[in-house]
Design a protein around this motif. Structure first.
Motif, PDB file in Angstrom:
ATOM      1  N   ASP A  88       0.842  -1.204   0.000  1.00 44.44           N
ATOM      2  CA  ASP A  88       0.000   0.000   0.000  1.00 44.44           C
ATOM      3  C   ASP A  88       0.876   1.251   0.000  1.00 44.44           C
ATOM      4  O   ASP A  88       0.620   2.209  -0.740  1.00 44.44           O
ATOM      5  CB  ASP A  88      -0.919   0.013   1.226  1.00 44.44           C
ATOM      6  CG  ASP A  88      -1.951  -1.100   1.172  1.00 44.44           C
ATOM      7  OD1 ASP A  88      -2.254  -1.553   0.050  1.00 44.44           O
ATOM      8  OD2 ASP A  88      -2.440  -1.508   2.246  1.00 44.44           O
ATOM      9  N   GLU A  89       1.915   1.230   0.818  1.00 44.23           N
ATOM     10  CA  GLU A  89       2.818   2.377   0.894  1.00 44.23           C
ATOM     11  C   GLU A  89       3.576   2.568  -0.419  1.00 44.23           C
ATOM     12  O   GLU A  89       3.735   3.690  -0.905  1.00 44.23           O
ATOM     13  CB  GLU A  89       3.804   2.168   2.043  1.00 44.23           C
ATOM     14  CG  GLU A  89       4.710   3.355   2.284  1.00 44.23           C
ATOM     15  CD  GLU A  89       5.639   3.112   3.458  1.00 44.23           C
ATOM     16  OE1 GLU A  89       6.778   3.618   3.369  1.00 44.23           O
ATOM     17  OE2 GLU A  89       5.243   2.441   4.423  1.00 44.23           O
TER      18      GLU A  89
ATOM     19  N   GLY B  66       2.576   1.623  -3.416  1.00 45.86           N
ATOM     20  CA  GLY B  66       1.623   2.130  -4.401  1.00 45.86           C
ATOM     21  C   GLY B  66       1.350   3.606  -4.227  1.00 45.86           C
ATOM     22  O   GLY B  66       1.254   4.368  -5.193  1.00 45.86           O
ATOM     23  N   GLU B  67       1.252   4.032  -2.992  1.00 45.38           N
ATOM     24  CA  GLU B  67       1.011   5.441  -2.713  1.00 45.38           C
ATOM     25  C   GLU B  67       2.184   6.310  -3.157  1.00 45.38           C
ATOM     26  O   GLU B  67       1.997   7.372  -3.763  1.00 45.38           O
ATOM     27  CB  GLU B  67       0.782   5.601  -1.203  1.00 45.38           C
ATOM     28  CG  GLU B  67       0.151   6.910  -0.808  1.00 45.38           C
ATOM     29  CD  GLU B  67      -0.192   6.918   0.672  1.00 45.38           C
ATOM     30  OE1 GLU B  67       0.242   7.873   1.345  1.00 45.38           O
ATOM     31  OE2 GLU B  67      -0.856   5.973   1.130  1.00 45.38           O
ATOM     32  N   ARG B  68       3.394   5.847  -2.870  1.00 46.11           N
ATOM     33  CA  ARG B  68       4.578   6.606  -3.294  1.00 46.11           C
ATOM     34  C   ARG B  68       4.684   6.689  -4.808  1.00 46.11           C
ATOM     35  O   ARG B  68       4.997   7.739  -5.359  1.00 46.11           O
ATOM     36  CB  ARG B  68       5.845   5.972  -2.737  1.00 46.11           C
ATOM     37  CG  ARG B  68       6.066   6.266  -1.298  1.00 46.11           C
ATOM     38  CD  ARG B  68       7.414   5.786  -0.858  1.00 46.11           C
ATOM     39  NE  ARG B  68       7.598   6.032   0.559  1.00 46.11           N
ATOM     40  CZ  ARG B  68       8.676   5.692   1.210  1.00 46.11           C
ATOM     41  NH1 ARG B  68       9.663   5.070   0.594  1.00 46.11           N
ATOM     42  NH2 ARG B  68       8.788   5.951   2.493  1.00 46.11           N
TER      43      ARG B  68
ATOM     44  N   ARG C  82       2.230   6.538  -6.928  1.00 47.82           N
ATOM     45  CA  ARG C  82       1.185   7.462  -7.354  1.00 47.82           C
ATOM     46  C   ARG C  82       1.639   8.910  -7.167  1.00 47.82           C
ATOM     47  O   ARG C  82       1.435   9.758  -8.047  1.00 47.82           O
ATOM     48  CB  ARG C  82      -0.087   7.195  -6.543  1.00 47.82           C
ATOM     49  CG  ARG C  82      -1.323   7.157  -7.397  1.00 47.82           C
ATOM     50  CD  ARG C  82      -2.572   6.758  -6.616  1.00 47.82           C
ATOM     51  NE  ARG C  82      -2.566   5.323  -6.347  1.00 47.82           N
ATOM     52  CZ  ARG C  82      -2.531   4.769  -5.141  1.00 47.82           C
ATOM     53  NH1 ARG C  82      -2.498   5.509  -4.065  1.00 47.82           N
ATOM     54  NH2 ARG C  82      -2.537   3.462  -5.005  1.00 47.82           N
ATOM     55  N   ASP C  83       2.279   9.209  -6.029  1.00 46.21           N
ATOM     56  CA  ASP C  83       2.780  10.567  -5.779  1.00 46.21           C
ATOM     57  C   ASP C  83       3.839  10.965  -6.800  1.00 46.21           C
ATOM     58  O   ASP C  83       3.823  12.086  -7.330  1.00 46.21           O
ATOM     59  CB  ASP C  83       3.363  10.675  -4.366  1.00 46.21           C
ATOM     60  CG  ASP C  83       2.296  10.594  -3.285  1.00 46.21           C
ATOM     61  OD1 ASP C  83       1.102  10.777  -3.612  1.00 46.21           O
ATOM     62  OD2 ASP C  83       2.662  10.339  -2.113  1.00 46.21           O
ATOM     63  N   TYR C  84       4.771  10.039  -7.087  1.00 45.85           N
ATOM     64  CA  TYR C  84       5.811  10.331  -8.079  1.00 45.85           C
ATOM     65  C   TYR C  84       5.202  10.598  -9.445  1.00 45.85           C
ATOM     66  O   TYR C  84       5.608  11.529 -10.154  1.00 45.85           O
ATOM     67  CB  TYR C  84       6.811   9.169  -8.185  1.00 45.85           C
ATOM     68  CG  TYR C  84       7.712   9.004  -6.989  1.00 45.85           C
ATOM     69  CD1 TYR C  84       8.216  10.097  -6.309  1.00 45.85           C
ATOM     70  CD2 TYR C  84       8.078   7.739  -6.544  1.00 45.85           C
ATOM     71  CE1 TYR C  84       9.040   9.944  -5.207  1.00 45.85           C
ATOM     72  CE2 TYR C  84       8.902   7.572  -5.449  1.00 45.85           C
ATOM     73  CZ  TYR C  84       9.382   8.682  -4.784  1.00 45.85           C
ATOM     74  OH  TYR C  84      10.205   8.522  -3.701  1.00 45.85           O
TER      75      TYR C  84
ATOM     76  N   ASP D  24       2.160  11.675 -10.117  1.00 46.70           N
ATOM     77  CA  ASP D  24       1.464  12.966 -10.099  1.00 46.70           C
ATOM     78  C   ASP D  24       2.443  14.123 -10.230  1.00 46.70           C
ATOM     79  O   ASP D  24       2.205  15.066 -10.995  1.00 46.70           O
ATOM     80  CB  ASP D  24       0.652  13.121  -8.803  1.00 46.70           C
ATOM     81  CG  ASP D  24      -0.566  12.210  -8.773  1.00 46.70           C
ATOM     82  OD1 ASP D  24      -0.989  11.734  -9.854  1.00 46.70           O
ATOM     83  OD2 ASP D  24      -1.088  11.969  -7.660  1.00 46.70           O
TER      84      ASP D  24
END
Length: 119
Positions: A78-79, A81-83, A85-87, A89
Motif C-alpha cells: 500500500d505504501e 503504491g502510494e509513493r 502514485r505521488d511520483y 502525479d
C-alpha cells in the motif's frame, strides 16, 4: 541583431554536428586492414553482450520469483503504491508545466516572426 547571431550559431552547431556524424559513420563503414568493417565487429560484440544479459536476466527473474512472496510481504505494498502514485502525479505536473512554458515561448517567437514579417 541578436536573432541573426542566434541563427548563425544554430547554423554553425548544425554544421559541426553534421561533420561529427559524417566522420563517425565513415569510420564505422570503412573497411579495415583485413577487409572487415569495424561496425560489424561492434555488432558482433554487442550481440554477445545482449545474449549474456538475457541469460543473467533470466537467472535474476528466477531468483526474484522464488523469493518474491517474502519480499512482497515485507515491502508494504500500500505504501509503495502510494509513493508511486505521488511520483507519477509530480511527474505529470512537471511535464505539464514544461509544456506550457514551451508553448508560451513558441507563441512569443511566432508573434515576433509575424511582427518582423509584417503579417
Amino acid at each position: 541583431m541578436a536573432t541573426r547571431r542566434d541563427e548563425q550559431f544554430d547554423l554553425l552547431t548544425a554544421t559541426l554536428l553534421g561533420v561529427a556524424l559524417g566522420a563517425g559513420v565513415t569510420l564505422l563503414l570503412r573497411q579495415g586492414p583485413r577487409g572487415q568493417r569495424p561496425g560489424a565487429t561492434m555488432l558482433r560484440v554487442a550481440g554477445r553482450g545482449a545474449k549474456r544479459a538475457g541469460v543473467l536476466g533470466a537467472e535474476g527473474a528466477r531468483w526474484a520469483a522464488e523469493r518474491g512472496g517474502e519480499l512482497w510481504d515485507r515491502a508494504g505494498m500500500d505504501e509503495v503504491g502510494e509513493r508511486v502514485r505521488d511520483y507519477l502525479d509530480e511527474a505529470r505536473e512537471t511535464i505539464s508545466d514544461v509544456v506550457e512554458e514551451e508553448l508560451d515561448d513558441l507563441r512569443k517567437a511566432i508573434r515576433r516572426q509575424r511582427k518582423r514579417l509584417g503579417v
